[in-house]
Design a protein around this motif. Sequence first.
Motif, mmCIF file in Angstrom:
data_model
loop_
_atom_site.group_PDB
_atom_site.id
_atom_site.type_symbol
_atom_site.label_atom_id
_atom_site.label_comp_id
_atom_site.label_asym_id
_atom_site.label_seq_id
_atom_site.Cartn_x
_atom_site.Cartn_y
_atom_site.Cartn_z
ATOM 1 N N GLY A 58 0.857 -1.037 0.066
ATOM 2 C CA GLY A 58 -0.574 -0.433 -0.152
ATOM 3 C C GLY A 58 0.931 1.240 -0.298
ATOM 4 N N LYS A 59 2.099 0.887 0.479
ATOM 5 C CA LYS A 59 3.111 2.095 0.467
ATOM 6 C C LYS A 59 3.347 2.203 -1.097
ATOM 7 C CE LYS A 59 4.014 2.598 4.822
ATOM 8 N NZ LYS A 59 4.742 2.260 6.219
ATOM 9 N N CYS A 60 3.449 1.556 -1.777
ATOM 10 C CA CYS A 60 4.483 2.187 -3.309
ATOM 11 C C CYS A 60 3.322 2.864 -4.434
ATOM 12 C CB CYS A 60 4.959 0.713 -3.229
ATOM 13 S SG CYS A 60 6.301 -0.408 -2.364
ATOM 14 N N ASN A 61 4.661 2.499 -5.284
ATOM 15 C CA ASN A 61 3.490 3.460 -6.359
ATOM 16 C C ASN A 61 2.878 2.293 -7.613
ATOM 17 O OD1 ASN A 61 5.465 5.672 -5.513
ATOM 18 N ND2 ASN A 61 3.563 5.726 -6.102
ATOM 19 N N MET A 62 3.003 0.715 -7.197
ATOM 20 C CA MET A 62 3.254 -0.267 -8.521
ATOM 21 C C MET A 62 4.256 -1.290 -7.298
ATOM 22 S SD MET A 62 5.899 0.621 -11.067
ATOM 23 C CE MET A 62 5.055 2.412 -11.234
ATOM 24 N N LEU A 63 3.659 -2.402 -8.310
ATOM 25 C CA LEU A 63 4.312 -4.354 -8.230
ATOM 26 C C LEU A 63 4.775 -4.328 -8.599
ATOM 27 C CD1 LEU A 63 3.064 -6.213 -5.178
ATOM 28 C CD2 LEU A 63 3.387 -7.184 -7.838
ATOM 29 N N ILE A 64 6.225 -4.991 -9.107
ATOM 30 C CA ILE A 64 6.594 -5.538 -10.578
ATOM 31 C C ILE A 64 6.700 -6.920 -9.750
ATOM 32 C CG2 ILE A 64 8.708 -6.220 -11.529
ATOM 33 C CD1 ILE A 64 9.047 -2.563 -11.413
ATOM 34 N N VAL A 65 5.942 -8.172 -10.633
ATOM 35 C CA VAL A 65 6.674 -9.535 -10.314
ATOM 36 C C VAL A 65 7.469 -9.955 -10.683
ATOM 37 C CG1 VAL A 65 5.070 -12.113 -10.614
ATOM 38 C CG2 VAL A 65 4.151 -9.218 -9.442
ATOM 39 N N LEU A 66 8.166 -10.642 -10.407
ATOM 40 C CA LEU A 66 9.614 -11.751 -11.390
ATOM 41 C C LEU A 66 9.102 -12.505 -11.707
ATOM 42 C CD1 LEU A 66 13.015 -10.309 -9.433
ATOM 43 C CD2 LEU A 66 11.453 -9.182 -11.460
ATOM 44 N N TYR A 95 9.645 -11.264 -17.421
ATOM 45 C CA TYR A 95 10.118 -12.131 -17.200
ATOM 46 C C TYR A 95 11.448 -12.942 -16.874
ATOM 47 C CZ TYR A 95 6.243 -13.607 -19.875
ATOM 48 O OH TYR A 95 4.921 -13.420 -20.661
ATOM 49 N N VAL A 96 11.713 -13.809 -15.961
ATOM 50 C CA VAL A 96 13.051 -14.009 -15.296
ATOM 51 C C VAL A 96 13.687 -15.290 -16.030
ATOM 52 C CG1 VAL A 96 13.524 -12.399 -14.060
ATOM 53 C CG2 VAL A 96 13.174 -13.846 -13.312
ATOM 54 N N ASP A 97 14.499 -15.726 -15.563
ATOM 55 C CA ASP A 97 15.273 -17.071 -15.156
ATOM 56 C C ASP A 97 14.523 -17.884 -16.471
ATOM 57 O OD1 ASP A 97 16.654 -19.125 -13.773
ATOM 58 O OD2 ASP A 97 14.330 -20.317 -12.589
ATOM 59 N N GLY A 98 14.680 -17.625 -17.632
ATOM 60 C CA GLY A 98 14.142 -18.446 -18.343
ATOM 61 C C GLY A 98 13.149 -18.385 -18.428
ATOM 62 N N ALA A 99 12.179 -17.645 -17.931
ATOM 63 C CA ALA A 99 10.692 -18.325 -17.933
ATOM 64 C C ALA A 99 10.087 -16.604 -19.683
ATOM 65 C CB ALA A 99 10.076 -17.161 -17.410
ATOM 66 N N THR A 114 2.961 -8.538 -18.878
ATOM 67 C CA THR A 114 3.679 -8.990 -18.886
ATOM 68 C C THR A 114 5.540 -9.075 -20.071
ATOM 69 O OG1 THR A 114 2.806 -11.050 -17.436
ATOM 70 C CG2 THR A 114 5.118 -11.426 -17.881
ATOM 71 N N ILE A 115 6.311 -8.772 -19.219
ATOM 72 C CA ILE A 115 7.371 -8.395 -20.009
ATOM 73 C C ILE A 115 8.929 -8.746 -20.513
ATOM 74 C CG2 ILE A 115 5.910 -6.051 -21.122
ATOM 75 C CD1 ILE A 115 8.614 -4.314 -19.205
ATOM 76 N N ALA A 116 9.693 -8.567 -20.971
ATOM 77 C CA ALA A 116 11.238 -9.222 -21.114
ATOM 78 C C ALA A 116 11.361 -8.636 -20.161
ATOM 79 C CB ALA A 116 11.619 -9.167 -22.529
ATOM 80 N N TRP A 117 12.874 -8.722 -19.873
ATOM 81 C CA TRP A 117 13.870 -8.191 -18.972
ATOM 82 C C TRP A 117 14.533 -7.306 -19.173
ATOM 83 C CZ3 TRP A 117 16.099 -10.992 -14.240
ATOM 84 C CH2 TRP A 117 17.805 -9.811 -13.252
ATOM 85 N N ASP A 118 13.742 -6.103 -20.174
ATOM 86 C CA ASP A 118 14.851 -5.036 -20.882
ATOM 87 C C ASP A 118 13.852 -3.378 -20.102
ATOM 88 O OD1 ASP A 118 14.251 -3.006 -23.306
ATOM 89 O OD2 ASP A 118 15.839 -4.568 -24.449
ATOM 90 N N TRP A 119 15.143 -2.932 -20.251
ATOM 91 C CA TRP A 119 15.187 -1.955 -18.995
ATOM 92 C C TRP A 119 14.295 -0.790 -20.417
ATOM 93 C CZ3 TRP A 119 14.852 -2.472 -14.000
ATOM 94 C CH2 TRP A 119 15.819 -3.781 -14.137
ATOM 95 N N ASP A 120 14.869 -0.792 -21.234
ATOM 96 C CA ASP A 120 14.082 0.848 -21.981
ATOM 97 C C ASP A 120 12.394 0.029 -21.225
ATOM 98 O OD1 ASP A 120 16.364 1.272 -22.832
ATOM 99 O OD2 ASP A 120 15.951 0.330 -24.867
ATOM 100 N N LYS A 121 12.421 -1.267 -22.001
ATOM 101 C CA LYS A 121 10.823 -1.746 -22.413
ATOM 102 C C LYS A 121 10.313 -1.457 -20.094
ATOM 103 C CE LYS A 121 11.183 -4.690 -25.767
ATOM 104 N NZ LYS A 121 10.831 -6.365 -26.123
ATOM 105 N N ILE A 122 11.304 -1.888 -19.720
ATOM 106 C CA ILE A 122 10.344 -1.277 -18.271
ATOM 107 C C ILE A 122 10.379 -0.043 -17.782
ATOM 108 C CG2 ILE A 122 11.502 -1.590 -15.709
ATOM 109 C CD1 ILE A 122 13.242 -4.435 -16.734
#
Length: 136
Positions: A58-66, A95-99, A114-122
Amino acid sequence: MANPRVFISFDFDHNVTQKHLFVGQSKNSKTPFSIEDWSSKSSLPQDQWESLIKTKIGKCNMLIVLCGKTMASATGVSKEIAMAKEKDVPVFGVYVDGANTTSNLPSGLQRNRTIAWDWDKIAAAIDQLMGEGKNK
């Protein structure tokens, strides 16, 4: 505006290494957000854990699921997603760990968020989510 606060949800039994790498890389990326390591540091009774995590989300602006390859068994992650939705905190996955797009996702997480681990996309996802939920 201050950098968005992000709660990281991950499968503690299988993706601790990816969580540490993600947090470490985020500090060196151009992505404007701050991750707080608000994981429970000890095993707690279920009701105490839920109360603690719900408050932190509740104190965050968003939740990122790895999202690793074993997300179907990560019941705590599904609960954290539900808590975020209850608190009107937007959620997206990385997506992490080959997912990938054929991997199982935890309950409540949308495939199109749900997106690839790419900092521009994140960074683009963070910008988009800052206009949603309690961030409006």
